[in-house]
Design a protein around this motif. Structure first.
Motif, PDB file in Angstrom:
ATOM      1  N   VAL A   8       2.840  -6.087  -2.598  1.00 58.44           N
ATOM      2  CA  VAL A   8       1.847  -5.849  -1.382  1.00 58.44           C
ATOM      3  C   VAL A   8       2.666  -5.415  -0.217  1.00 58.44           C
ATOM      4  O   VAL A   8       2.038  -4.518   0.429  1.00 58.44           O
ATOM      5  CB  VAL A   8       1.398  -7.427  -1.056  1.00 58.44           C
ATOM      6  N   PHE A   9       3.860  -5.971   0.268  1.00 61.22           N
ATOM      7  CA  PHE A   9       4.384  -5.557   1.344  1.00 61.22           C
ATOM      8  C   PHE A   9       4.969  -4.086   1.116  1.00 61.22           C
ATOM      9  O   PHE A   9       4.645  -3.324   2.057  1.00 61.22           O
ATOM     10  CB  PHE A   9       5.800  -6.353   1.572  1.00 61.22           C
ATOM     11  N   LEU A  18      -4.491   4.509   8.194  1.00 58.58           N
ATOM     12  CA  LEU A  18      -4.836   3.185   7.875  1.00 58.58           C
ATOM     13  C   LEU A  18      -5.863   2.871   6.779  1.00 58.58           C
ATOM     14  O   LEU A  18      -5.631   1.786   5.923  1.00 58.58           O
ATOM     15  CB  LEU A  18      -5.331   2.525   9.332  1.00 58.58           C
ATOM     16  N   GLN A  19      -6.558   3.659   6.584  1.00 62.59           N
ATOM     17  CA  GLN A  19      -7.685   3.565   5.423  1.00 62.59           C
ATOM     18  C   GLN A  19      -6.845   3.463   3.979  1.00 62.59           C
ATOM     19  O   GLN A  19      -7.182   2.708   3.268  1.00 62.59           O
ATOM     20  CB  GLN A  19      -8.722   4.419   5.415  1.00 62.59           C
ATOM     21  N   GLU A  20      -5.920   4.516   4.158  1.00 65.33           N
ATOM     22  CA  GLU A  20      -5.276   4.910   2.799  1.00 65.33           C
ATOM     23  C   GLU A  20      -4.183   3.596   2.601  1.00 65.33           C
ATOM     24  O   GLU A  20      -4.069   3.276   1.535  1.00 65.33           O
ATOM     25  CB  GLU A  20      -4.338   6.126   2.622  1.00 65.33           C
ATOM     26  N   CYS A  21      -3.606   3.184   3.550  1.00 70.22           N
ATOM     27  CA  CYS A  21      -2.611   2.006   3.344  1.00 70.22           C
ATOM     28  C   CYS A  21      -3.445   0.833   2.971  1.00 70.22           C
ATOM     29  O   CYS A  21      -2.953   0.142   2.211  1.00 70.22           O
ATOM     30  CB  CYS A  21      -2.275   1.592   5.066  1.00 70.22           C
ATOM     31  N   VAL A  25      -3.036  -1.334  -0.569  1.00 69.38           N
ATOM     32  CA  VAL A  25      -2.874  -2.739  -0.528  1.00 69.38           C
ATOM     33  C   VAL A  25      -4.004  -3.512  -1.670  1.00 69.38           C
ATOM     34  O   VAL A  25      -3.767  -4.466  -2.388  1.00 69.38           O
ATOM     35  CB  VAL A  25      -2.905  -3.287   0.921  1.00 69.38           C
ATOM     36  N   ALA A  26      -5.212  -2.890  -1.250  1.00 68.73           N
ATOM     37  CA  ALA A  26      -6.514  -3.315  -2.057  1.00 68.73           C
ATOM     38  C   ALA A  26      -6.012  -3.308  -3.667  1.00 68.73           C
ATOM     39  O   ALA A  26      -6.483  -4.008  -4.693  1.00 68.73           O
ATOM     40  CB  ALA A  26      -7.464  -2.826  -1.847  1.00 68.73           C
ATOM     41  N   ALA A  27      -5.373  -2.119  -3.749  1.00 70.98           N
ATOM     42  CA  ALA A  27      -5.323  -1.824  -5.460  1.00 70.98           C
ATOM     43  C   ALA A  27      -4.117  -2.877  -6.036  1.00 70.98           C
ATOM     44  O   ALA A  27      -4.374  -3.360  -7.040  1.00 70.98           O
ATOM     45  CB  ALA A  27      -4.457  -0.344  -5.520  1.00 70.98           C
ATOM     46  N   LEU A  33      -5.109  -9.871  -8.919  1.00 72.40           N
ATOM     47  CA  LEU A  33      -6.405 -10.890  -9.250  1.00 72.40           C
ATOM     48  C   LEU A  33      -6.455 -10.628 -10.934  1.00 72.40           C
ATOM     49  O   LEU A  33      -7.041 -11.747 -11.353  1.00 72.40           O
ATOM     50  CB  LEU A  33      -7.459 -10.395  -8.274  1.00 72.40           C
ATOM     51  N   ASP A  34      -6.668  -9.544 -11.284  1.00 72.68           N
ATOM     52  CA  ASP A  34      -6.916  -9.324 -12.580  1.00 72.68           C
ATOM     53  C   ASP A  34      -5.891  -9.860 -13.554  1.00 72.68           C
ATOM     54  O   ASP A  34      -6.258 -10.632 -14.549  1.00 72.68           O
ATOM     55  CB  ASP A  34      -6.617  -7.861 -13.108  1.00 72.68           C
ATOM     56  N   VAL A  35      -4.666 -10.304 -13.125  1.00 72.17           N
ATOM     57  CA  VAL A  35      -3.687 -11.153 -14.117  1.00 72.17           C
ATOM     58  C   VAL A  35      -4.025 -12.386 -13.805  1.00 72.17           C
ATOM     59  O   VAL A  35      -4.024 -13.176 -14.893  1.00 72.17           O
ATOM     60  CB  VAL A  35      -2.179 -10.683 -13.247  1.00 72.17           C
TER      61      VAL A  35
END
Length: 108
Positions: A8-9, A18-21, A25-27, A33-35
């Motif tokens: 994540v970091f 900022l949006q792309e960042c 992070v969300a990906a 979360l899937d794991v």
């Protein structure tokens, strides 16, 4: 948790806005979360074991720890019960273990 934090970091450095960042992070967060939600079903055994286990090295021989308690010492003592004292007599023993709450009522 350490692997999650690291990934994540690292993703905070991706993207030019900022949006792309946040999307990067969300990906990463979605992957982990899937794991979790799949209980690691899509991971091979070694990868899953690497995620849920701890690694410790003992700097001294097991007998030098006396009555001290730690997860590494307990792991080494249980290995000695199973494999024999000769297998854990030297210093520098590497212990890899999983802390589990099951079976209930049994010592960790």
């Amino acid at each position: 948790i350490k692997i999650f934090q690291s990934s994540v970091f690292e993703s905070f450095l991706q993207g030019t806005t900022l949006q792309e960042c946040y999307e990067a992070v969300a990906a990463v967060a979605d992957h982990w979360l899937d794991v979790l939600f799949s209980h690691g079903r899509d991971l091979d055994d070694q990868e899953l074991f690497d995620l849920v286990s701890e690694n410790r090295s003992m700097s001294r021989a097991l007998v030098e720890y006396g009555g001290q308690k730690s997860t590494s010492i307990t792991t080494a003592r249980r290995l000695a019960e199973f494999l024999g004292d000769d297998m854990v007599k030297d210093k520098g023993l590497a212990c890899q273990f999983i802390i589990a709450r099951l079976p209930e009522g049994m010592p960790v």
